[in-house]
Enzyme design. Structure first.
Site, PDB file in Angstrom:
ATOM      1  N   LYS A 272      -8.880  11.556   1.532  1.00  0.00           N
ATOM      2  CA  LYS A 272      -8.107  10.560   1.420  1.00  0.00           C
ATOM      3  C   LYS A 272      -7.546  10.254   0.923  1.00  0.00           C
ATOM      4  O   LYS A 272      -7.813   9.433  -0.191  1.00  0.00           O
ATOM      5  CB  LYS A 272      -9.551   9.331   2.448  1.00  0.00           C
ATOM      6  CG  LYS A 272      -8.802   8.410   2.515  1.00  0.00           C
ATOM      7  CD  LYS A 272      -9.934   7.656   3.299  1.00  0.00           C
ATOM      8  CE  LYS A 272      -9.513   5.774   3.176  1.00  0.00           C
ATOM      9  NZ  LYS A 272     -11.017   5.271   4.043  1.00  0.00           N
ATOM     10  N   ASP A 277      -5.903   0.087   0.872  1.00  0.00           N
ATOM     11  CA  ASP A 277      -5.787  -0.184   2.244  1.00  0.00           C
ATOM     12  C   ASP A 277      -5.967  -2.174   2.680  1.00  0.00           C
ATOM     13  O   ASP A 277      -7.006  -2.289   1.939  1.00  0.00           O
ATOM     14  CB  ASP A 277      -7.319   0.350   2.978  1.00  0.00           C
ATOM     15  CG  ASP A 277      -8.146  -0.219   4.144  1.00  0.00           C
ATOM     16  OD1 ASP A 277      -6.518  -0.433   4.726  1.00  0.00           O
ATOM     17  OD2 ASP A 277      -9.237   0.341   4.289  1.00  0.00           O
ATOM     18  N   LYS A 284      -8.243  -7.157   6.303  1.00  0.00           N
ATOM     19  CA  LYS A 284      -9.694  -7.391   6.050  1.00  0.00           C
ATOM     20  C   LYS A 284      -9.095  -8.971   5.103  1.00  0.00           C
ATOM     21  O   LYS A 284      -7.932  -9.247   5.185  1.00  0.00           O
ATOM     22  CB  LYS A 284      -9.555  -6.285   4.792  1.00  0.00           C
ATOM     23  CG  LYS A 284      -9.763  -5.240   4.639  1.00  0.00           C
ATOM     24  CD  LYS A 284     -10.279  -4.427   3.388  1.00  0.00           C
ATOM     25  CE  LYS A 284      -9.846  -2.838   3.955  1.00  0.00           C
ATOM     26  NZ  LYS A 284     -11.517  -2.056   4.584  1.00  0.00           N
ATOM     27  N   ASP A 295      -9.327   3.398  -2.433  1.00  0.00           N
ATOM     28  CA  ASP A 295      -9.087   3.959  -1.493  1.00  0.00           C
ATOM     29  C   ASP A 295      -8.591   5.660  -1.221  1.00  0.00           C
ATOM     30  O   ASP A 295      -8.177   6.309  -0.490  1.00  0.00           O
ATOM     31  CB  ASP A 295      -9.030   2.639  -0.198  1.00  0.00           C
ATOM     32  CG  ASP A 295      -9.336   3.206   0.809  1.00  0.00           C
ATOM     33  OD1 ASP A 295     -10.540   3.930   0.908  1.00  0.00           O
ATOM     34  OD2 ASP A 295      -9.029   3.138   2.245  1.00  0.00           O
ATOM     35  N   ARG A 358      -9.755   8.077   8.733  1.00  0.00           N
ATOM     36  CA  ARG A 358     -10.128   8.931  10.222  1.00  0.00           C
ATOM     37  C   ARG A 358      -8.667   9.875  10.004  1.00  0.00           C
ATOM     38  O   ARG A 358      -8.648  10.818  10.218  1.00  0.00           O
ATOM     39  CB  ARG A 358     -11.137   8.523  10.366  1.00  0.00           C
ATOM     40  CG  ARG A 358     -10.543   7.729  11.683  1.00  0.00           C
ATOM     41  CD  ARG A 358     -12.229   6.457  12.039  1.00  0.00           C
ATOM     42  NE  ARG A 358     -12.502   5.655  11.019  1.00  0.00           N
ATOM     43  CZ  ARG A 358     -13.515   5.684  11.212  1.00  0.00           C
ATOM     44  NH1 ARG A 358     -14.743   5.174  12.364  1.00  0.00           N
ATOM     45  NH2 ARG A 358     -14.195   4.734  10.645  1.00  0.00           N
TER      46      ARG A 358
HETATM   47  N1  BES Z   1     -11.629   1.503   3.396  1.00  0.00           N
HETATM   48  C1  BES Z   1     -12.259   0.662   4.183  1.00  0.00           C
HETATM   49  C2  BES Z   1     -13.991   2.121   3.549  1.00  0.00           C
HETATM   50  C3  BES Z   1     -14.401   0.973   2.678  1.00  0.00           C
HETATM   51  C4  BES Z   1     -15.246   0.048   2.177  1.00  0.00           C
HETATM   52  C5  BES Z   1     -14.310   1.673   1.203  1.00  0.00           C
HETATM   53  C6  BES Z   1     -15.997  -0.543   1.690  1.00  0.00           C
HETATM   54  C7  BES Z   1     -14.842   1.012   0.135  1.00  0.00           C
HETATM   55  C8  BES Z   1     -15.914   0.400   0.550  1.00  0.00           C
HETATM   56  C9  BES Z   1     -12.139   2.256   4.984  1.00  0.00           C
HETATM   57  O1  BES Z   1     -10.967   1.744   5.179  1.00  0.00           O
HETATM   58  C10 BES Z   1     -12.016   1.213   6.085  1.00  0.00           C
HETATM   59  O2  BES Z   1     -12.222   0.040   5.885  1.00  0.00           O
HETATM   60  N2  BES Z   1     -13.543   1.209   7.223  1.00  0.00           N
HETATM   61  C11 BES Z   1     -13.599  -0.056   8.048  1.00  0.00           C
HETATM   62  C12 BES Z   1     -14.227   1.175   9.783  1.00  0.00           C
HETATM   63  C13 BES Z   1     -14.028   0.135  10.685  1.00  0.00           C
HETATM   64  C14 BES Z   1     -13.414  -0.571  10.735  1.00  0.00           C
HETATM   65  C15 BES Z   1     -14.453   0.996  11.659  1.00  0.00           C
HETATM   66  C16 BES Z   1     -14.982  -0.028   7.794  1.00  0.00           C
HETATM   67  O3  BES Z   1     -15.996   0.532   7.066  1.00  0.00           O
HETATM   68  O4  BES Z   1     -15.318  -1.869   7.747  1.00  0.00           O
HETATM   69 ZN    ZN Z   2      -9.901   2.694   3.905  1.00  0.00          ZN
HETATM   70 MN    MN Z   3      -9.599   0.635   5.853  1.00  0.00          MN
END
Ligand code: BES
Ligand code: ZN
Ligand code: MN
Length: 511
Positions: A272, A277, A284, A295, A358
Site C-alpha cells: 500500500k 491519506d 479524517k 500511509d 484495501r
Molecule cells: N491509513 C488508515 C489506517 C491507519 C490508522 C494507519 C492509524 C495508521 C495509523 C486507513 O486508510 C484508514 O483510514 N482506515 C480506516 C478504515 C475505516 C474507515 C473502516 C480506519 O482504520 O479508521
Molecule cells: Zn490509509
Molecule cells: Mn484511510
C-alpha cells in the site's frame, strides 16, 4: 557508515568506544534476588577493568541499559561501554541486534564517530554468524535519524562500525553473515528514508522515481506506470482512490528474475503506497492527520525488501507491486455510495472513502495474480482497528494458508520482527457483503482489522496469501535506546526472509 570485522583480542583494539555486552545471570525470584551482571567477553583485561563497577550493583545488565567507563585500565580503547542484554535466559540474537543499536545511539550525540562492538562470547548468541549479522543490522537501524529537514541538524551519523569477533570464530561464516547484515540494514533504512518524507515531497510520482533509481543502482527491473495503465488494466478500485487528487497515481512494478531460474514459485510482494491519506470525502479529523504521510510504509517495505532480495540473490523469482496514490477530497473525489468495478470484475460499494488502502491493494493483488504470482504477501498501514487490537508492539498478520504462514513464522525467527496472527473467517466475510454490489469497503466498527483482511481475501482468493497490517508499528512513537522516533522500516527483514524460504523450490538449470 563503514563497516568491518576485527578478530583482535578486545583489550588490544584501539577504539574511541568499545561496546561490550553483558547479561543478568540471576535466576532467583523475590526481593533479595539481586541482579548478577556478567560480561560476555573472554578477554581477562576487559573483565578486570569492569569488575569493580559490575560488583557495585549499580549496573543491572537490563535490556539496553548502558554504563560508560573512561580510560579503562589496561585497554587500548579510550572508552568502554557496557550494554545490557537483559536476563541471560531470555537473551537472544535479537537482544544483540538491539544492543548494537543502543551502542550506536549512545555514541552519536557524544560526537563519537567510530565504534567497535564486541560480539558476545556466548556461543548461542553469536555462533556461525547470526550474531554478527544482527549486530550490524542493529547498528544501521540505530544510525538512522529522521531529522533531515532541520536547519540546525548536525549530522551525527557514525562513520565506522566494527564488530569484534572472538578469535576462534568461523571466519568465513561470520563474514558472509556480516555482509548480509549490511545489505539488510541498508535496505531497511532505505525503506525508512522513504516513509520519512512528507506528502508534499514524496508524491506517488516521486515514490515511483525513487524506486526506479534504486532499481537501476542494484540491477532490478522496474517499470512505473500511471493513469493510462490503470485504465488499460481496468483497475477501477485503485483508480477510484487517486481520482480526487491532482497528483497522478503510480503503479510500481518490480521484477527480480535470477539467471537460470525459469520455474518454481513466484512470490509477489504487494504494498500500500498512499503517500498521504486525508480520508477523502470521509475526511479524517485534523488531530494527528499529519501522521498520514506514513500511509505508504507498506509500499516502502516492499521496495526495501526488493532491494535486499536483488543484492542477496536468492534463486527464486520475485514480483514487487506498489500501488501509490494520494487520498484527497475534491470535486473529482469518489463519494460514499459510489460503486467501483475492480480489476477482478468484482463491484465494490464505497461506504467510507477512508477505507482506501484495501481498494488499491485489491487491484494490486489481482494484478500480481495476472502476472503469474503463485504466492502473495501484502503489507499495509491498513486499519486503526489493528492498532486497537495489538497496540504499537505487534503488527497484525493474516493468512489463508497455514503452510505459507508457517514459512513466514520461520522468517520471524530470523528477523526478530513482531507479528501476531489474527483469524479470518466466513462470518467476517459476511460483514462486508453489499446489497448494492458484490462487496462493500467497510464492515462496521467491530473486528475492523479482520473485515479489512477479508476484503483483501476476496481478491487474493485461493492463492496462498499473507496480509500484514502494520498500522501500529510502522511509526515509532516513543524513541527507544536502539531506535529513533520515526519510521521503523517494519516488514523489510521478515518479508526478505520469507522470500528466501522459497529458495530451492525451483528446478535450477545450470548456466
Ligand atoms: N491509513 C488508515 C489506517 C491507519 C490508522 C494507519 C492509524 C495508521 C495509523 C486507513 O486508510 C484508514 O483510514 N482506515 C480506516 C478504515 C475505516 C474507515 C473502516 C480506519 O482504520 O479508521
Ligand atoms: Zn490509509
Ligand atoms: Mn484511510
Amino acid at each position: 557508515m563503514q563497516t568491518e570485522i576485527a578478530f583482535a583480542p578486545l583489550s588490544q583494539i584501539d577504539a574511541e568506544l568499545l561496546a561490550v555486552p553483558a547479561v543478568d545471570t540471576q535466576t532467583a525470584k523475590g526481593t533479595d534476588a539481586k541482579p548478577s551482571p556478567v560480561l560476555l567477553a573472554d578477554d581477562e583485561t576487559v573483565k578486570a577493568a569492569t569488575r569493580t563497577v559490575l560488583d557495585s550493583g549499580e549496573f543491572k545488565a537490563g535490556a539496553n541499559e548502558t554504563l560508560l567507563l573512561h580510560a579503562p585500565a589496561g585497554l587500548a580503547a579510550k572508552r568502554l561501554l557496557i550494554v545490557g542484554l537483559g536476563k541471560q535466559a531470555k537473551a537472544t540474537v535479537h537482544s544483540v541486534r538491539n544492543a548494537a543499536g543502543t551502542a550506536v545511539r549512545f555514541a552519536k550525540p557524544r560526537g563519537i564517530r567510530k565504534l567497535v562492538f564486541a560480539l558476545p562470547s556466548s556461543e548461542t548468541l553469536s555462533a556461525a554468524g547470526p550474531g554478527a549479522r544482527a549486530a550490524v543490522e542493529g547498528a544501521f537501524v540505530g544510525d538512522f535519524d529522521p531529522d533531515t529537514y532541520r536547519s540546525d541538524r548536525k549530522d551525527q551519523s557514525i562513520q565506522s562500525f566494527t564488530v569484534a569477533a572472538p578469535a576462534q570464530a568461523d571466519r568465513a561464516a561470520l563474514e558472509a553473515a556480516f555482509a548480509e547484515g549490511v545489505i539488510v540494514g541498508e535496505s531497511q533504512n532505505f525503506a525508512r528514508s522513504l516513509v520519512n518524507e512528507p506528502g508534499n515531497k514524496l508524491t506517488p510520482t516521486v515514490l515511483g522515481q525513487r524506486a526506479a533509481e534504486m532499481a537501476k543502482e542494484v540491477g532490478l527491473q522496474c517499470e512505473v506506470y500511471s493513469t493510462d495503465k490503470l485504465h488499460e488494466l481496468k483497475m477501477g478500485a485503485f483508480w477510484s482512490v487517486s481520482q480526487g487528487s491532482a497528483e497522478p497515481p503510480a503503479l510500481i512494478v518490480m521484477r527480480y528474475e535470477p539467471e537460470g531460474v525459469t520455474d518454481g514459485p513466484v512470490p509477489a510482494l504487494v504494498g500500500k503506497g498512499i503517500t498521504f491519506d486525508t480520508g477523502g470525502i470521509s475526511i479524517k479529523p485534523a488531530d494527528n492527520m499529519e501522521k498520514m504521510k506514513y500511509d505508504m510504509a507498506g509500499g516502502a517495505a516492499m521496495i526495501g525488501a526488493m532491494r535486499a532480495i536483488t543484492l542477496l540473490k536468492p534463486k527464486v523469482r520475485v514480483l514487487g507491486i506498489v500501488c501509490a496514490a494520494e487520498n484527497m477530497p475534491s470535486g473529482t473525489a469518489q463519494k460514499p455510495g459510489d460503486v467501483q468495478t475492480a480489476m477482478s470484475g468484482k463491484t465494490i460499494e464505497i461506504i467510507n472513502t477512508d477505507a482506501e488502502g484495501r481498494l488499491v491493494l485489491a487491484d494490486g493483488l489481482a494484478y500480481a495474480k495476472q502476472l503469474g504470482a503463485t504466492h502473495l504477501i501484502d503489507a499495509a498501514t491498513l486499519t486503526g482497528a489493528c492498532v486497537v487490537a495489538l497496540g504499537m508492539v505487534n503488527a497484525g498478520a493474516f493468512a489463508n494458508d497455514d503452510a505459507t504462514y508457517a514459512q513466514f513464522d520461520a522468517a520471524l525467527g530470523v528477523s526478530g520482527e513482531k507479528f501476531w496472527r489474527l483469524p479470518l473467517g466466513e462470518e467476517y466475510m459476511d460483514m462486508i457483503k453489499s446489497e448494492i454490489g458484490d462487496i462493500k469497503n467497510t464492515g462496521g466498527r467491530w473486528g475492523g482489522a479482520i473485515t479489512a483482511a477479508e476484503f483483501l481475501h476476496a481478491f487474493a482468493e485461493d492463492t496462498p496469501w499473507i496480509h500484514l497490517d502494520i498500522a501500529g508499528v510502522a511509526w515509532v512513537e516513543d524513541s527507544k535506546p536502539y531506535i529513533a522516533k520515526g519510521p521503523s522500516g517494519i516488514g523489510v527483514r521478515s518479508i526478505l526472509e520469507w522470500v528466501r524460504g522459497f529458495e530451492g523450490a525451483s528446478t535450477q538449470t545450470l548456466v
